[in-house]
Design an enzyme around this catalytic site. Sequence first.
Site, PDB file in Angstrom:
ATOM      1  N   ASP A   1       0.827  -1.200   0.000  1.00 16.77           N
ATOM      2  CA  ASP A   1       0.000   0.000   0.000  1.00 16.77           C
ATOM      3  C   ASP A   1       0.872   1.266   0.000  1.00 16.77           C
ATOM      4  OD1 ASP A   1      -2.716   0.752  -0.160  1.00 16.77           O
ATOM      5  OD2 ASP A   1      -2.628   1.544   1.883  1.00 16.77           O
TER       6      ASP A   1
ATOM      7  N   GLU B   1      -8.801  -4.064  -7.403  1.00 15.12           N
ATOM      8  CA  GLU B   1      -8.779  -3.825  -5.949  1.00 15.12           C
ATOM      9  C   GLU B   1      -9.021  -5.141  -5.198  1.00 15.12           C
ATOM     10  OE1 GLU B   1      -7.994  -1.452  -3.940  1.00 15.12           O
ATOM     11  OE2 GLU B   1      -8.676   0.521  -4.610  1.00 15.12           O
TER      12      GLU B   1
ATOM     13  N   TYR C   1     -10.430   5.100   8.313  1.00 19.03           N
ATOM     14  CA  TYR C   1     -11.319   5.173   7.154  1.00 19.03           C
ATOM     15  C   TYR C   1     -12.777   5.418   7.541  1.00 19.03           C
ATOM     16  CZ  TYR C   1      -7.173   3.872   4.635  1.00 19.03           C
ATOM     17  OH  TYR C   1      -5.903   3.880   4.124  1.00 19.03           O
TER      18      TYR C   1
ATOM     19  N   CYS D   1     -10.902   3.189  -4.892  1.00 18.52           N
ATOM     20  CA  CYS D   1      -9.995   3.395  -3.774  1.00 18.52           C
ATOM     21  C   CYS D   1     -10.625   4.343  -2.750  1.00 18.52           C
ATOM     22  CB  CYS D   1      -8.667   3.920  -4.295  1.00 18.52           C
ATOM     23  SG  CYS D   1      -7.489   4.148  -2.965  1.00 18.52           S
TER      24      CYS D   1
ATOM     25  N   TYR E   1     -12.923   2.585   0.043  1.00 16.82           N
ATOM     26  CA  TYR E   1     -12.443   2.446   1.419  1.00 16.82           C
ATOM     27  C   TYR E   1     -13.441   3.057   2.413  1.00 16.82           C
ATOM     28  CZ  TYR E   1      -7.820   0.332   0.739  1.00 16.82           C
ATOM     29  OH  TYR E   1      -6.798  -0.547   0.482  1.00 16.82           O
TER      30      TYR E   1
END
Lengths: 228, 228, 228, 228
Positions: free
Chosen positions: D50, D215, D173, D141, D145
């Site tokens: 990441d 993803e 998040y 993304c 998230y």
Amino acid sequence: MTTSTDPTPFATLLSRCAPEWEAYRQHAFVRGLAAGTLPAEAFRRYLRQDYLFLVHFARAWGLAVYKSRTIAELRQGLDSLKAIVDLEMGLHVDYCARWGIDEAELEALPEARETMAYTRYVLDAGHRGDLLDLHVALAPCLVGYADIARWIETQAFTVRGPANPYEAWIAMYASEEFQAAAQAERDWLDARLSGQTAGRLDGLAATFRDAVRLEVDFWQMGLDGAGA
Amino acid sequence: MTTSTDPTPFATLLSRCAPEWEAYRQHAFVRGLAAGTLPAEAFRRYLRQDYLFLVHFARAWGLAVYKSRTIAELRQGLDSLKAIVDLEMGLHVDYCARWGIDEAELEALPEARETMAYTRYVLDAGHRGDLLDLHVALAPCLVGYADIARWIETQAFTVRGPANPYEAWIAMYASEEFQAAAQAERDWLDARLSGQTAGRLDGLAATFRDAVRLEVDFWQMGLDGAGA
Amino acid sequence: MTTSTDPTPFATLLSRCAPEWEAYRQHAFVRGLAAGTLPAEAFRRYLRQDYLFLVHFARAWGLAVYKSRTIAELRQGLDSLKAIVDLEMGLHVDYCARWGIDEAELEALPEARETMAYTRYVLDAGHRGDLLDLHVALAPCLVGYADIARWIETQAFTVRGPANPYEAWIAMYASEEFQAAAQAERDWLDARLSGQTAGRLDGLAATFRDAVRLEVDFWQMGLDGAGA
Amino acid sequence: MTTSTDPTPFATLLSRCAPEWEAYRQHAFVRGLAAGTLPAEAFRRYLRQDYLFLVHFARAWGLAVYKSRTIAELRQGLDSLKAIVDLEMGLHVDYCARWGIDEAELEALPEARETMAYTRYVLDAGHRGDLLDLHVALAPCLVGYADIARWIETQAFTVRGPANPYEAWIAMYASEEFQAAAQAERDWLDARLSGQTAGRLDGLAATFRDAVRLEVDFWQMGLDGAGA
């Protein structure tokens, strides 16, 4: 790759990625092609994705045309585009037909992750860097297939002729014409790599290594297709 | 540009930039070509820079190939590239030779500001936006030259045939083949412009207008060459 | 530009374009700024277009961020972006306000051909080449303005202080902060230019020369504004 | 995702890729994070990659700055860049340190195929298309998230607080700040998707679906790390 004299700049680049290059050249998929023992379903999976690959490969040569600085570079890019779009795509469609894959199926194919990974890596390497970065990222394909065909020709387990269902594939990449195109690319790379700084060569070697790794994955994707 | 029925989307785009379009189409350089009265030095200046223009025009079509999403778009880009690199560049070199400009001179030419301005504007419009933005920025060239040739054909002051030193130029762009290529481009633009949002059409009209303005400058550069 | 020791690689690049560099540095617009005699309308025309220039300059640094290979390069691009968008654009709006140009006028401005020419040239140089090509195309702006401010400071005809309506402009670019930023850029360029092949340096010198020529045009556009 | 009123354009896009979206949101990796049962080695593999992802994510926002047409778009891109480079990268380095991964290790990491695949796909989608294509490719993304954190918060098996070693990840998040940023992105997407042609929406849905699939692979790469 070695000669009695000094290795060329491209040969030096290759030698820095020798384990990856051998993993690519001697992959089980390649051995299966050479011996004629590759499961048909593995080959079909490869063929289908290679068609999608060709579309992005053509896009990469379009990018090369954009990145050109001289008429010679423009023509080099255009010649590659013609070879792909006017020749290889048609051959591919014919070839697929012989293996029971029709054009409608090709048009509707979902793109495999391995196809996305290699093709987009090449395109980004080209955008981020200059024409040389783009060519280095493309080299595992053009130069690699020529090298693989020559390697196949020298293996004891290789079967040539009608006894090998993959004879046409081997013959195409072993052909004088394809070998000459690959040699022209090597010559171009040698001329461009010559005199580059050590830092620049490190960066190019990293790009080349990543691209070779992604080509290894592409073979593996084909092989995995046999079990699907 | 108008018909008894509704204007097409591209005709509407054109009508939003009517003053710029007329300034382009009816420029003194164009009138000089039509009447055969353009100073030879103005034409030579234009010819030389148009050669450099072609190089970047080819790069723009390379970018179009990169931006393609379908095989049809790939082929459209490739066909344009072939027309430019395989055909027009050669014609241009021959044409220049007839006007006393040899190939060595062409290769060594410094690029005029007006050439840089238009070509780089097109390339940036293409990079910033998508394939439609690129085509719209290129349209003043392909569609424009076809429209200008037709306009020339209908003017009272136009001189055709051997009495006009620019007959070959007029004939080339008035030719059925060139007119058909321009019409194909208009058809493509009409299909793509159809159904776009008002905001998108505003942006495309701005790009088109800027590109036309830069084409006007290109004519003017030629004309200014006569006084240099 | 010269020192008692060997010139740095960037100084060598500069010396290859000496006539263009002097035409840029000693332009009548610059002399007018230094002496305080530049017509206000010329300055206003420059200010307005310089605002549009900043937008594309920010886009160029966005492209530099995209082209980065290291965290250090990412940060360099981001720092430049912050300087432009967070600082310079605001200063510019304030500065314009003092010269009677309000923000609504700035937003609605048509882009001058000279603005389009330089900005799009830089963006294309960056796309076609790599991060070094982009920096070289940008150098006439950052390094050039610093050099011009220092040159102004040493001229006999220069008027500093409240007697010169352009004092704020001169002071900004002569400031320690701006000079340090320009020196950092020169250091980066020296590090990157070092060890490049002769062919590569030729290409970079051509890009630099073209960019300087387009900066000269940008001054001229301002000057021409006085007569409009 | 559904409301009593009509779904927004982005919600419609999401609903066209519902199976892929659920495979992403409810992935075993996510369930392991929620329950606190994810093997530490899987999380470490994810964390390392990441970090590399963030570098290319920053490059993507640099590209967004380049592709901007308005000051508002410039600022949006710059704000994202600041969030990534000035904030998230630092948090990431700290976070990695807590999990026993030092910065030197991060700098020397080889890039996993899954990291290359998703990041390069996004960058190519952005180059090939326009700013909207780029945002759509990035949406899994940022928007994803945020959606995943909310989903975690509503699951019966979720463990919050110090008992869950991944509490900090979930909290980040699920934070109001991150949720607000994701909502702003959804609002932007809704505004841009509104009124697009059916053909355009089909293309964007294909891009979105591919990005979501990549993803999913990124989660799987983390999970596979536990067994390595």
